[in-house]
Design an enzyme around this catalytic site. Structure first.
Site, mmCIF file in Angstrom:
data_model
loop_
_atom_site.group_PDB
_atom_site.id
_atom_site.type_symbol
_atom_site.label_atom_id
_atom_site.label_comp_id
_atom_site.label_asym_id
_atom_site.label_seq_id
_atom_site.Cartn_x
_atom_site.Cartn_y
_atom_site.Cartn_z
ATOM 1 N N LYS A 87 0.854 -1.198 0.000
ATOM 2 C CA LYS A 87 0.000 0.000 0.000
ATOM 3 C C LYS A 87 0.881 1.235 0.000
ATOM 4 C CE LYS A 87 -2.994 2.649 3.112
ATOM 5 N NZ LYS A 87 -3.613 2.711 4.462
ATOM 6 N N ASP A 97 -2.513 10.469 3.333
ATOM 7 C CA ASP A 97 -3.896 10.058 3.564
ATOM 8 C C ASP A 97 -4.569 11.052 4.499
ATOM 9 O OD1 ASP A 97 -6.311 8.789 3.879
ATOM 10 O OD2 ASP A 97 -5.544 7.332 5.334
ATOM 11 N N LYS A 144 -9.763 13.002 8.456
ATOM 12 C CA LYS A 144 -9.172 12.609 9.733
ATOM 13 C C LYS A 144 -9.102 13.806 10.682
ATOM 14 C CE LYS A 144 -6.024 9.066 7.862
ATOM 15 N NZ LYS A 144 -6.450 7.923 8.691
ATOM 16 N N ASP A 152 1.874 6.719 5.282
ATOM 17 C CA ASP A 152 0.877 5.704 4.949
ATOM 18 C C ASP A 152 1.276 4.914 3.701
ATOM 19 O OD1 ASP A 152 -1.421 4.433 5.795
ATOM 20 O OD2 ASP A 152 -2.768 5.655 4.581
ATOM 21 N N ASP A 202 -12.081 7.105 4.382
ATOM 22 C CA ASP A 202 -10.826 6.885 5.099
ATOM 23 C C ASP A 202 -10.457 5.403 5.177
ATOM 24 O OD1 ASP A 202 -8.539 7.682 6.449
ATOM 25 O OD2 ASP A 202 -9.482 7.579 8.430
ATOM 26 N N GLU A 227 -9.470 3.634 2.731
ATOM 27 C CA GLU A 227 -9.052 3.729 1.334
ATOM 28 C C GLU A 227 -7.990 2.700 0.938
ATOM 29 O OE1 GLU A 227 -5.597 4.866 3.137
ATOM 30 O OE2 GLU A 227 -7.617 5.455 3.726
ATOM 31 N N ARG A 263 -7.611 -0.404 1.551
ATOM 32 C CA ARG A 263 -8.129 -1.695 1.091
ATOM 33 C C ARG A 263 -8.678 -1.598 -0.342
ATOM 34 N NH1 ARG A 263 -12.138 -1.793 6.080
ATOM 35 N NH2 ARG A 263 -10.297 -0.691 6.849
#
Length: 511
Positions: free
Chosen positions: A270, A275, A282, A293, A356, A358, A360
């Site tokens: 990933k 993010d 967030k 991230d 959020d 995201e 996956r």
């Protein structure tokens, strides 16, 4: 810092300082009998009366300046029945940092002391050598790219393993070389994850992947927005839609000599270079950490760097493919909204109830693409995926999910032995799918708060074919730390574990 070997015993050893290891309550004759035969002054050094060998304790012993060995640094390991590899790694880290603080340019490791510690701890000398070398490199890592005033202390020029015999055993030499390659991969991953998001954009990450591929003669493919669209990777694109930075999926393929035509080990990382949470924004507190991230993608690139350094003399029997799925998740006029529905590459529709969740979505399409293009011998994804994993396991540990018991056992054992702690969590598919049920699509992208890490893993499982040996590593609680072998910031977690998995023979990468 170079790695060297000195043979022939203490009479032929030479360095600004020699590091030796001491268990609690040991005297000089018991702790370093070989070294003390040459550095005779060590046996009468007054500081031994004050040195207890406690865990975390360091004492510098000084002898006559004219001697080849005029300094010995004692590193305490604590009680022998409590000492483990983590204690040892941290002792090495503290010791080499002190050597740098003292501006010592050449550092030796007392090989006889290493052998004694290995025996008392019940591990092979090759294992302890590998951990000593990698710990030294990782302890000296600094991220000072943006500081106008850099540290005044330079790293030691070389670290020598000092041995009694006339020759260096092949296993010891291979262990040191492996550690050097692993450290290079981890430090590359740390650099990438520590870089700010205005520098380490998806395009910049793809360029870094290009540098690795070119340097080691690997194959590179980069998929941009039009490529992702033509591949039907709509879940991936939904994440990137709100950002001015275009997504990039970098694919680096390494085919060792003799491995042509064999099914590859495929690693998927990933790579959310930032993010914000998107429309499901967030909280402001701690959001700056979201530059990291992309630590999963950074770890995959670190594996490719390590493989490149080891080649060609030490190479796996199968090709290795590193897929780094990079994007930014930002709010904006084009951003995906909660309630939007996208169709992923495998045809499954996903209702996005939380923008959020995201990572996956990016991984789902990347996993599908990997299985369409390759027939994976093993498929492993790694991601800073869920805060729920930190709640379940605490900090500095990763959650491990797998549909294959043998692969799960390999990854667990490798991680635990190599200082990348992980624990296998269940794939309760029925409960996870119930939590992911949507009224208007095949599934939602974010289920119940309870069992959040499991629900996320079950979501990913829907994009993996049943006959594929697959594992998912949720490293959200292990990507950032501060300890004697990790300057505050990115850890490079996952490089060592995944590197073990590219070898077919149950991860024995020293053969």
């Amino acid at each position: 810092m170079d790695i060297r070997f000195q043979t022939g015993g203490p009479s032929r050893w030479k360095a600004d300082v020699v590091i030796t290891f001491v268990f609690e309550g040991e005297g000089v004759e018991e702790a370093c009998p070989v070294l003390s035969q040459s550095a005779l002054w060590l046996g009468i050094a007054p500081a031994w009366r004050d040195f207890r060998g406690h865990r975390d304790e360091l004492v510098m012993f000084y002898g006559p300046q004219a001697m080849e060995i005029s300094r010995v640094l004692g590193a305490g390991l604590g009680r022998v029945d409590k000492a483990d590899l983590t204690v040892f790694r941290h002792a090495v880290g503290r010791a080499v940092r002190l050597c740098r603080e003292y501006d010592l340019a050449t550092v030796g490791l007392d090989g006889a002391s290493l052998a004694r510690v290995a025996e008392r701890m019940g591990v092979a000398l090759e294992t302890l050598t590998r951990e000593a070398v990698i710990s030294a490199f990782l302890a000296l890592y600094r991220y000072e790219r943006w500081k106008s005033e850099k540290s005044r202390h330079d790293d030691p020029r070389w670290l020598a393993l000092m041995l009694e015999g006339e020759f260096v055993e092949d296993g010891v030499r291979a262990a040191a070389r492996m550690a050097e390659a692993e450290a290079a991969g981890i430090m590359l991953a740390r650099d990438a994850a520590n870089d700010p998001a205005n520098v380490m954009t998806p395009s910049a990450f793809a360029e870094k992947a290009r540098e690795v591929a070119v340097k080691y003669g690997m194959t590179l493919r980069v998929l941009g927005p039009s490529d992702l669209e033509s591949e039907g990777m709509n879940a991936y694109l939904a994440v990137a839609r709100g950002s001015a930075e275009e997504p990039r999926m970098a694919v680096v393929e390494y085919v060792p000599r003799g491995a042509e035509g064999r099914d590859p080990v495929v690693l998927v990382g990933k790579g959310l270079c930032f993010d914000s949470g998107g429309i499901s924004l967030k909280p402001a507190k701690g959001m700056e950490e979201m530059k990291g991230d992309m630590s999963g993608a950074a770890a995959v690139l670190g594996v490719m760097e390590a493989l490149g350094r080891l080649a060609p003399s030490c190479a796996p029997k199968r090709p290795v493919v590193g897929i780094m799925a990079c994007a930014e998740n930002m709010p904006g006029g084009h951003a995906t909204r909660p309630g939007d529905i996208v169709v992923a590459k495998n045809g499954k529709s996903v209702e996005i109830v939380n923008t959020d969740a995201e990572g996956r979505l990016v991984l789902a399409d990347a996993l599908c693409w990997a299985q369409n293009v390759y027939v994976p011998f093993r498929l492993i994804d790694i991601a800073t995926l869920t805060g729920a994993c930190a709640v379940a396991l605490g900090m500095d540990a990763a959650g491990l999910f797998s549909s294959d018991d043998a692969l799960a056992a390999l990854l667990h054992e490798a991680g635990m032995n190599l200082g990348e702690r992980n624990w296998r969590l269940p794939l309760w598919t029925d409960a996870g799918l119930a939590s992911l049920k949507s009224a208007c699509a095949d599934m939602v992208n974010s289920g119940r708060r309870e069992g959040g890490a499991i629900n996320a893993a079950v979501f990913l499982q829907q994009f993996v074919k049943e006959d594929v040996r697959w594992a998912h590593i949720d490293m959200a609680a292990a990507d950032n730390a501060e300890n004697p072998i990790n300057a505050k910031g990115a850890t490079g977690f996952g490089v060592r574990t995944m590197l073990s998995a590219v070898w077919e023979d149950e991860g024995d990468i020293l053969q």
